[in-house]
Structures are given as C-alpha cells and as structure tokens.
Design a protein around this motif. Structure first.
Motif, PDB file in Angstrom:
ATOM      1  N   ALA A 131     -21.402  42.754   0.211  1.00 48.20           N
ATOM      2  CA  ALA A 131     -21.962  41.158  -0.069  1.00 48.20           C
ATOM      3  C   ALA A 131     -21.714  39.980   0.779  1.00 48.20           C
ATOM      4  CB  ALA A 131     -21.031  41.183  -2.034  1.00 48.20           C
TER       5      ALA A 131
ATOM      6  N   ALA B 116     -26.764  40.388   0.019  1.00 48.62           N
ATOM      7  CA  ALA B 116     -25.851  41.981   0.153  1.00 48.62           C
ATOM      8  C   ALA B 116     -26.895  42.571   0.618  1.00 48.62           C
ATOM      9  CB  ALA B 116     -25.888  42.378  -1.281  1.00 48.62           C
TER      10      ALA B 116
ATOM     11  N   MET C 118     -26.169  44.836  -6.777  1.00 48.79           N
ATOM     12  CA  MET C 118     -24.757  44.988  -6.425  1.00 48.79           C
ATOM     13  C   MET C 118     -23.943  45.686  -7.049  1.00 48.79           C
ATOM     14  SD  MET C 118     -24.120  41.260  -4.692  1.00 48.79           S
ATOM     15  CE  MET C 118     -25.570  40.550  -5.197  1.00 48.79           C
TER      16      MET C 118
ATOM     17  N   GLN D  88     -15.362  39.554  -2.871  1.00 51.42           N
ATOM     18  CA  GLN D  88     -16.540  39.986  -3.687  1.00 51.42           C
ATOM     19  C   GLN D  88     -16.248  40.068  -5.186  1.00 51.42           C
ATOM     20  OE1 GLN D  88     -16.466  40.869  -0.426  1.00 51.42           O
ATOM     21  NE2 GLN D  88     -17.457  43.079  -0.483  1.00 51.42           N
TER      22      GLN D  88
END
Ligand SMILES: Cc1ncc(COP(=O)(O)O)c(C=O)c1O
Length: 402
Positions: A347, A322, A291, A233
């Motif tokens: 994620a 996610a 996120m 990620q």
C-alpha cells in the motif's frame, strides 16, 4: 476509481503526552536482542529500487521486505512474540533484559507457567504470529477472524495448532469477542491495539515492531542514506505509531516526512486526523477492501498519540493504489530486484508511485513534497498472504488503475 483523500497535521499533543523514548533506538535494540535469540531470526532485506527511482525522478526508493520475517510472510510476529515474552517474564520474575527464546521454550518454563491460553483477534498476520509463539511455548491460542477472511489465512493459523475461526463480524467486533472469551475462560488477551484500560500489552506489541526500525537504521547507515519520506500503512495504526515514534526519537527535528496510508473504507486514522478534535473517530460496518490487514475501524489509542505528534500526511485510498504497488514491486524494471508484496504490504509504495507517476495526482505529489531530492522508504509489511487474490491482481489485472 474513487478519489484519494488527504489530511495534513502539524505537530500536536492534544491526545496526551507523547513519549517517543518508549519506541526509541535504545529500547528497540533491547527488543532486537530478544528477537535475535530466535532460531529463525535474520535481518530482513532493504531493497534499493534504483531504476524505479530514476524512472520516477527521485533520488532513491528503498523497500524493507518483511515477507522474509521468521518464515511467516509478515512483520507481525515481532509484536506478538515480544509481548508474550514480556508477559511470561513478568509471571516468572525473569529479567526482561536477558530473556531469550531458549529460556521461553524451556520445558521447565512451561512447567512453572502451567497451561496458558493466549487469545486474540486478527485479520491474519497478527494471529499467525501469536499462534506461532504459543505453539513454540507449548501453549494454546484462540484466534477470532473477521467476516470475509481468506481461507488460506485461517488455515495458516490452524496449522500452528490454534483454535481459530472466521466470525460474521468485522475486526473491531472480533476484538471484543476475543476479550469476552478471555474473560469467560481465563485466557490472556494479546491484542495488537489499545483502548482505555488496555495499554500494556499493545505497548509491548508496538515495541516489538521497532526491531524493524533498529535494522532499518543500520541498513541506511551502511548505504549512507538519509530518508526524506517514509510511507507507513495503517490498520489500527500501531505499527505506524511505533515506527513514527522510533523515527521521531532518532531524527528529532530532522525527521523525514511521514505519510500514513489506509483503505478508503477503513480510514479511521485519516478521519481522526481530518477532524482533529482531540478524540478518536471510528468507522463501522464491513470495512470492505482487499487490503485485509488494514481493514480496522478503531484507532489504537497509543499509536495515534505518536501519529498525531509526528506524522505529517494521512491518506485514504482505493484498492487500485495498492494493486499498483503490488505490480510495481512484483514486476520491477530491469536491474531492480522483485519483491512479492501482498495487498496491505504494497500500500505505501503504491501510493508513492501513484503520486509520482499519475498526472491526475500532481496535486498529491506537491502536497507530499516529493521532488528530485526525495529519498523514499517503504515497508512491504507482508508477502502474498492470500495467494488467490495475489494472482487475480498480478495475472488477471484485477483492480487496474484505469
Ligand atoms: C501486512 C500488514 N501491514 C500493516 C498492518 C497494519 O498494522 P496496524 O494494525 O498496527 O496498523 C497490518 C495489520 O494487521 C498488516 O497485516
């Protein structure tokens, strides 16, 4: 739910010469030697999700659990601590290869260094790592956080004695506020992203992250596992860049397929890959996503060089992906161990599971070349760093897929 976007790149070096050795195994072992000297150090677990892999029809799925890092619930302290270590070693002319935690925290070192202020901007995890390191060195930390930051993340940094505040700007503007503070008050900027003219500290931060790579190789060797796919990620892409450089340096032509994932509204890495015109492409505004660690709109220049050269797939995805990752990790199939993974942490796994499981994403599974021979590695880069939102997702079903 908004659609997932994918861009693919073939090896290219139009963004500057690419030196993978700076993130290679030899360098990583040196960094790990430094981290090993910390009393909190232990290898974070690599969890085999054997039954999940079986149920999704792939050969293996392994998740490195960074919630166990130094008791700080995220990998980020690896970068801040190493970069601060290098800066102190430089100032005191200490040999870097021998630098240890005991040396750094020796009161005599503080005496020689005098009062220092480490300044940074963070969406939570990096600032916590910098504040923790400053605290151990008996020094001051000043930390700027973007608009909308969860109070829990602010308080975790304040508890470490740092002067931390939530601003009314996004992450990238908070970085500029940190710079301005350091210029005005004479602090040292310890920022986890690079730009023209500010590359040395972020290089060391990225090298700090490669302790994860050194551990991972050892763990994979022990299991006799060779990965075919790695999901990373990205916020600014420093962690993903460091790990991509590390993997490319070690596996050379046989490196696994590397997929970078970002939130739809903070997809600066995806956009830079999709346009691929030799320049970096920023995203402005509020960068809205749960996120939080990935809500960055300006790519890290030295991270991007590694990604442009050696990453294969760039994905921008909605929060629901996610959330799926958080739920799958937190509620595993019988026989697999649970992992508490936060919004940014889950994620990568979320995307891998979605591509394998959701009929409407058959195109993505094919594009990512996921099949029965695939051996997937993900890094759960944080635990539940925003407990209120973690509960919303896990208990109340927020951000559900359908
Ligand atoms: C938990 C977590 N994962 C991943 C990242 C992404 O790292 P980078 O900003 O280097 O891309 C961050 C950044 O803060 C993070 O906190």
């Amino acid at each position: 739910m908004e659609a997932i976007r994918l861009a693919q790149l073939k090896h290219n070096d139009k963004y500057g010469a690419v030196n993978t050795a700076a993130f290679g195994r030899a360098q990583a072992e040196q960094v790990r030697r430094f981290h090993r000297s910390f009393p909190e150090y232990s290898v974070t677990p690599l969890v085999a999700l054997t039954n999940l892999a079986k149920s999704l029809g792939v050969r293996g799925i392994y998740v490195k659990d960074e919630s166990k890092r130094f008791g700080l619930n995220a990998f980020k302290v690896l970068g801040g601590s190493y970069a601060i270590g290098v800066e102190v070693a430089k100032k005191l002319a200490l040999p870097l290869e021998q630098l240890t935690y005991a040396q750094l925290t020796d009161p005599a070192v503080k005496g020689k260094l005098g009062e220092q202020t480490f300044v940074t901007a963070t969406d939570g995890n990096h600032g916590r790592g910098v504040a923790w390191t400053a605290n151990r060195l008996g020094q001051k930390a000043v930390v700027y956080m973007p608009k909308g930051t969860a109070l829990e993340r602010l308080q975790n940094i304040q508890k470490l004695g740092a002067e931390a505040s939530i601003t009314d700007v996004n992450y990238d503007d908070a970085v500029r506020m940190a710079q301005a503070y350091a210029e005005k008050h004479g602090g040292m900027v310890i920022q986890d992203t690079s730009w023209e003219g500010y590359e040395e500290v972020p290089l060391h931060i990225m090298q700090g992250y490669t302790t994860m790579g050194a551990e991972l190789l050892e763990q994979l060797d022990e299991l006799q596992v060779r990965p075919t796919h790695v999901f990373l990620q990205a916020g600014v892409g420093a962690m993903a860049g460091a790990m991509t450089g590390f993997l490319a340096d070690y596996y050379k032509e046989e490196r696994p397929l590397i997929t970078i994932v970002e939130p739809l509204n903070a997809d600066c890495i995806y956009r830079t890959a999709a346009v691929n015109d030799g320049r970096l492409h920023n995203v402005g505004g509020d960068l809205q996503s749960m996120m939080a660690g990935l809500c960055c709109g300006e790519p890290c220049s030295i991270g991007w060089q590694q990604l442009a050269a050696y990453a294969d797939n760039f994905v921008a995805m909605p929060d629901e992906v996610a959330a799926l990752g958080m739920r799958v990790l937190g509620n595993p199939l019988a026989g697999d161990a649970p992992i508490v993974s936060g919004e940014s942490g889950a994620a990568g796994l979320g995307l891998a599971v979605a591509a394998l499981r959701e009929q409407e994403l058959a195109w993505l599974q094919e594009a990512l070349q996921l099949d029965t021979d695939s051996v997937i590695i993900c890094i759960s880069t944080e635990g539940a760093t925003d407990v209120a939102n973690y509960r919303k997702v896990m208990w109340e079903g927020a951000y559900s897929w359908k």
